[in-house]
Design an enzyme around this catalytic site. Structure first.
Site, PDB file in Angstrom:
ATOM      1  N   HIS A   9      16.034  83.796  62.234  1.00  0.00           N
ATOM      2  CA  HIS A   9      17.353  83.846  62.356  1.00  0.00           C
ATOM      3  C   HIS A   9      17.866  84.454  60.990  1.00  0.00           C
ATOM      4  O   HIS A   9      17.430  84.193  59.855  1.00  0.00           O
ATOM      5  CB  HIS A   9      18.020  82.853  62.920  1.00  0.00           C
ATOM      6  CG  HIS A   9      18.132  81.724  61.580  1.00  0.00           C
ATOM      7  ND1 HIS A   9      18.746  81.450  60.752  1.00  0.00           N
ATOM      8  CD2 HIS A   9      17.121  80.623  61.881  1.00  0.00           C
ATOM      9  CE1 HIS A   9      18.293  80.247  59.971  1.00  0.00           C
ATOM     10  NE2 HIS A   9      17.256  79.860  60.827  1.00  0.00           N
ATOM     11  N   THR A  21      18.948  71.593  57.810  1.00  0.00           N
ATOM     12  CA  THR A  21      19.507  71.968  59.197  1.00  0.00           C
ATOM     13  C   THR A  21      18.779  71.234  60.363  1.00  0.00           C
ATOM     14  O   THR A  21      19.458  70.751  61.323  1.00  0.00           O
ATOM     15  CB  THR A  21      19.823  73.448  59.404  1.00  0.00           C
ATOM     16  OG1 THR A  21      20.050  74.168  58.053  1.00  0.00           O
ATOM     17  CG2 THR A  21      20.643  73.857  60.300  1.00  0.00           C
ATOM     18  N   ARG A  60      21.962  80.084  65.659  1.00  0.00           N
ATOM     19  CA  ARG A  60      21.726  80.960  64.905  1.00  0.00           C
ATOM     20  C   ARG A  60      20.588  81.955  65.391  1.00  0.00           C
ATOM     21  O   ARG A  60      20.514  82.921  64.763  1.00  0.00           O
ATOM     22  CB  ARG A  60      21.361  80.102  63.424  1.00  0.00           C
ATOM     23  CG  ARG A  60      20.155  79.188  63.651  1.00  0.00           C
ATOM     24  CD  ARG A  60      20.286  78.270  62.323  1.00  0.00           C
ATOM     25  NE  ARG A  60      19.406  77.297  62.180  1.00  0.00           N
ATOM     26  CZ  ARG A  60      19.052  76.012  62.487  1.00  0.00           C
ATOM     27  NH1 ARG A  60      20.202  75.453  63.205  1.00  0.00           N
ATOM     28  NH2 ARG A  60      18.117  75.386  62.216  1.00  0.00           N
ATOM     29  N   GLU A  87      14.006  74.549  65.580  1.00  0.00           N
ATOM     30  CA  GLU A  87      13.506  74.433  64.345  1.00  0.00           C
ATOM     31  C   GLU A  87      12.937  72.872  64.097  1.00  0.00           C
ATOM     32  O   GLU A  87      13.207  72.028  65.034  1.00  0.00           O
ATOM     33  CB  GLU A  87      14.636  74.244  62.990  1.00  0.00           C
ATOM     34  CG  GLU A  87      14.210  73.976  61.821  1.00  0.00           C
ATOM     35  CD  GLU A  87      13.330  75.063  61.096  1.00  0.00           C
ATOM     36  OE1 GLU A  87      12.112  75.103  61.698  1.00  0.00           O
ATOM     37  OE2 GLU A  87      13.727  75.646  60.225  1.00  0.00           O
ATOM     38  N   LYS A  88      12.120  72.757  63.203  1.00  0.00           N
ATOM     39  CA  LYS A  88      11.389  71.456  63.064  1.00  0.00           C
ATOM     40  C   LYS A  88      12.620  70.389  62.702  1.00  0.00           C
ATOM     41  O   LYS A  88      13.746  70.733  62.204  1.00  0.00           O
ATOM     42  CB  LYS A  88      10.561  71.281  61.702  1.00  0.00           C
ATOM     43  CG  LYS A  88      10.123  70.003  61.055  1.00  0.00           C
ATOM     44  CD  LYS A  88       9.440  70.021  59.979  1.00  0.00           C
ATOM     45  CE  LYS A  88      10.213  69.853  58.815  1.00  0.00           C
ATOM     46  NZ  LYS A  88       9.438  69.776  57.671  1.00  0.00           N
ATOM     47  N   HIS A 182      12.874  79.994  64.089  1.00  0.00           N
ATOM     48  CA  HIS A 182      13.327  79.438  62.693  1.00  0.00           C
ATOM     49  C   HIS A 182      12.213  79.341  61.691  1.00  0.00           C
ATOM     50  O   HIS A 182      10.954  79.317  62.036  1.00  0.00           O
ATOM     51  CB  HIS A 182      13.864  77.662  63.181  1.00  0.00           C
ATOM     52  CG  HIS A 182      14.661  77.810  64.190  1.00  0.00           C
ATOM     53  ND1 HIS A 182      16.043  77.683  64.015  1.00  0.00           N
ATOM     54  CD2 HIS A 182      14.822  77.981  65.567  1.00  0.00           C
ATOM     55  CE1 HIS A 182      16.912  77.974  64.988  1.00  0.00           C
ATOM     56  NE2 HIS A 182      16.025  78.144  66.023  1.00  0.00           N
ATOM     57  N   ASN A 184      10.521  76.846  60.385  1.00  0.00           N
ATOM     58  CA  ASN A 184       9.301  76.089  60.345  1.00  0.00           C
ATOM     59  C   ASN A 184       8.814  76.187  61.661  1.00  0.00           C
ATOM     60  O   ASN A 184       7.321  75.933  61.729  1.00  0.00           O
ATOM     61  CB  ASN A 184       9.731  74.647  60.017  1.00  0.00           C
ATOM     62  CG  ASN A 184       9.888  74.292  58.484  1.00  0.00           C
ATOM     63  OD1 ASN A 184       9.153  74.748  57.828  1.00  0.00           O
ATOM     64  ND2 ASN A 184      11.290  74.276  58.283  1.00  0.00           N
TER      65      ASN A 184
HETATM   66  O1  LIG Z   1      16.241  73.458  58.692  1.00  0.00           O
HETATM   67  C1  LIG Z   1      16.488  73.997  57.668  1.00  0.00           C
HETATM   68  O2  LIG Z   1      17.024  73.427  56.837  1.00  0.00           O
HETATM   69  C2  LIG Z   1      15.820  75.412  57.569  1.00  0.00           C
HETATM   70  O3  LIG Z   1      16.111  76.132  58.765  1.00  0.00           O
HETATM   71  C3  LIG Z   1      14.428  75.646  56.941  1.00  0.00           C
HETATM   72  O4  LIG Z   1      14.666  74.837  55.942  1.00  0.00           O
HETATM   73  P1  LIG Z   1      13.315  74.484  55.128  1.00  0.00           P
HETATM   74  O5  LIG Z   1      13.198  76.158  54.295  1.00  0.00           O
HETATM   75  O6  LIG Z   1      13.958  73.772  53.970  1.00  0.00           O
HETATM   76  O7  LIG Z   1      12.316  74.154  55.544  1.00  0.00           O
END
Ligand SMILES: O=C(O)[C@H](O)COP(=O)(O)O
Length: 253
Positions: A9, A21, A60, A87-88, A182, A184
């Site tokens: 995104h 996030t 997002r 996302e993770k 996302h 991750n």
């Molecule tokens: O969830 C988050 O903070 C971002 O989408 C990815 O964050 P990172 O680059 O710190 O894993």
């Protein structure tokens, strides 16, 4: 030749604030919308015609996909959303500033939380209002499958059934697919596609809104993968993502 494009995104409000996030449903910034539009324009210029698109349950990614398809005049194509592309889950880190967390726990520890394969941050407690079990959008998902935190390994384990059973088999009939997700969740897919060893995945940082193209032959063997855009510029963007976990993310001493 068949192609799948993976796209992170555009910049979100919490990317801008440098906060963890995960499953928090934050919006795109103005820049994020512009990034997404630019990705759509680039994909159109390069002649992509997607048969189908996939995205997560998080706005997002959904809004980035909408911007991209609009710029491509392909708003009409079928789109499927899945929580499995989220996302993770960043557990109790969600909402914390990444640099402040690095100052408190050390850059090494933040790197482990952000980029290691096996380590998950501390889980949200059951009564935390952010527990996904209280979010109506996940009401169809069995509670045992809903994370309170995740390592990249666990993220991959929830994505792969969707990738293997839903997304990838489509290439048998489709020529081009788009997956907007996302940093991750896409690292997990890329690790799987390119057989990246656990200890090397720590070095992969995905910039926002840069299309990453995977080409497959007619037997669906991966032949080639490349980002669309200027390699030097993309390298800088990747380094900037890596630096978000430093005590001074913008390079100040
Ligand atoms: O969830 C988050 O903070 C971002 O989408 C990815 O964050 P990172 O680059 O710190 O894993």
């Amino acid at each position: 030749m068949k192609r799948i494009v993976l796209l992170r995104h555009g910049e979100s409000t919490w990317n801008k604030d440098n906060r963890f996030t995960g499953w928090t449903d934050v919006d795109l910034t103005e820049k994020g919308i512009a990034d997404a539009n630019q990705a759509g324009t680039l994909l159109k210029e390069k002649g992509f015609h997607f048969d189908k698109a996939y995205t997560s349950f998080l706005k997002r990614a959904v809004k980035t996909l909408n911007c991209v398809l609009d710029k491509m005049d392909q708003d009409w194509i079928p789109v499927e959303k899945s929580w499995r592309l989220n996302e993770k889950h960043y557990g109790v880190l969600q909402g914390l500033n990444k640099s402040e967390t690095a100052s408190k726990y050390g850059e090494e520890q933040v790197l482990i939380w952000r980029r290691s394969f096996n380590v998950a941050p501390k889980a949200l407690s059951e009564d935390d209002p952010r527990n996904p079990k209280t979010d109506t959008r996940y009401k169809e998902v069995p509670d045992k499958d809903l994370p309170r935190t995740e390592s990249l390994k666990e993220t991959v384990e929830r994505i792969l059934p969707y990738w293997k059973c839903i997304i990838f088999p489509n290439l048998a009939t489709a020529n081009e697919l788009l997956v907007v997700a996302h940093g991750n969740s896409l690292r997990g897919i890329i690790k799987y596609l390119k057989h990246i060893p656990d200890e090397e995945i720590v070095g992969l940082n995905l910039p926002t809104a840069i299309p990453y193209v995977f080409e497959f032959d007619d037997d669906l063997n991966l032949k080639k993968d490349y980002f669309l855009g200027d390699p030097e510029e993309i390298k800088k963007l990747m380094e900037a993502v890596a630096d978000q976990g430093k005590t001074t993310p913008d390079g100040r001493k």
